[in-house]
Write a protein that holds these residues in place. Structure first.
Motif, short mmCIF file in Angstrom:
data_model
loop_
_atom_site.label_atom_id
_atom_site.label_comp_id
_atom_site.label_asym_id
_atom_site.label_seq_id
_atom_site.Cartn_x
_atom_site.Cartn_y
_atom_site.Cartn_z
N ALA A 1 -40.51 -37.59 61.52
CA ALA A 1 -40.54 -36.89 60.23
C ALA A 1 -41.07 -37.81 59.13
CB ALA A 1 -39.14 -36.39 59.88
N ALA A 2 -40.67 -39.09 59.18
CA ALA A 2 -41.16 -40.05 58.18
C ALA A 2 -42.66 -40.26 58.33
CB ALA A 2 -40.42 -41.37 58.31
N GLU B 1 -44.82 -38.11 59.44
CA GLU B 1 -45.48 -36.91 58.92
C GLU B 1 -45.54 -36.92 57.40
OE1 GLU B 1 -45.19 -32.05 59.40
OE2 GLU B 1 -43.72 -33.33 60.40
N LEU B 2 -44.43 -37.28 56.77
CA LEU B 2 -44.40 -37.35 55.31
C LEU B 2 -45.34 -38.44 54.77
CD1 LEU B 2 -40.61 -36.86 54.56
CD2 LEU B 2 -42.47 -35.28 54.06
N GLU C 1 -48.90 -37.27 54.96
CA GLU C 1 -49.25 -36.19 54.03
C GLU C 1 -49.32 -36.66 52.58
OE1 GLU C 1 -46.38 -33.16 54.70
OE2 GLU C 1 -47.26 -32.53 56.60
N SER C 2 -48.80 -37.84 52.29
CA SER C 2 -48.83 -38.32 50.91
C SER C 2 -50.25 -38.71 50.53
CB SER C 2 -47.89 -39.52 50.73
OG SER C 2 -48.45 -40.67 51.32
#
Length: 124
Positions: free
Chosen positions: A92-93, A95-96, A99-100
């Protein structure tokens, strides 16, 4: 001997000064000449302000980008852990982080390659 009275009148008497006021409108070039320095000063102030704001934003973004890699490294390591909860948080990290707006093209490609095969296999 009598008191010295000095020369009688060495300074001429002041002459009359005429003041003439023109009631016509100013020419365009007179207006430009009067306002020109103010426009130049405002232009310089605006130029300096824009430069200062861009430099501040660049410093902020550069600082945030330098923090991106340690976070990405942690997320990559966590995504390869045996503990399923830690692996889920790592994915999840990643992915985030991807996307930043902070990673460049190369960093996004690295995360995409890491995500494509080994991490997907580890997740299943």
């Amino acid at each position: 001997m009598g008191a010295y009275a000095g020369p009688a009148n060495l300074m001429p008497s002041p002459s009359r000064i005429d003041i003439i006021i023109h009631e016509s409108d100013a020419e365009w070039w007179q207006i430009v000449a009067a306002v020109g320095p103010l426009v130049v000063i405002l232009g310089v102030v605006l130029f300096v302000a824009i430069g200062w704001f861009r430099l501040r934003d660049l410093k902020t973004k550069t600082g945030r980008q330098s923090d991106w890699w340690p976070r990405a490294r942690w997320a990559l390591e966590a995504s390869l852990e045996d503990d399923p909860k830690r692996r889920e948080v790592g994915l999840a990290a990643l992915e985030l982080l991807n996307e930043s707006s902070l990673p460049g093209k190369e960093e996004s490609l690295i995360i995409a390659e890491a995500w494509r095969m080994p991490l997907r296999d580890a997740e299943t």
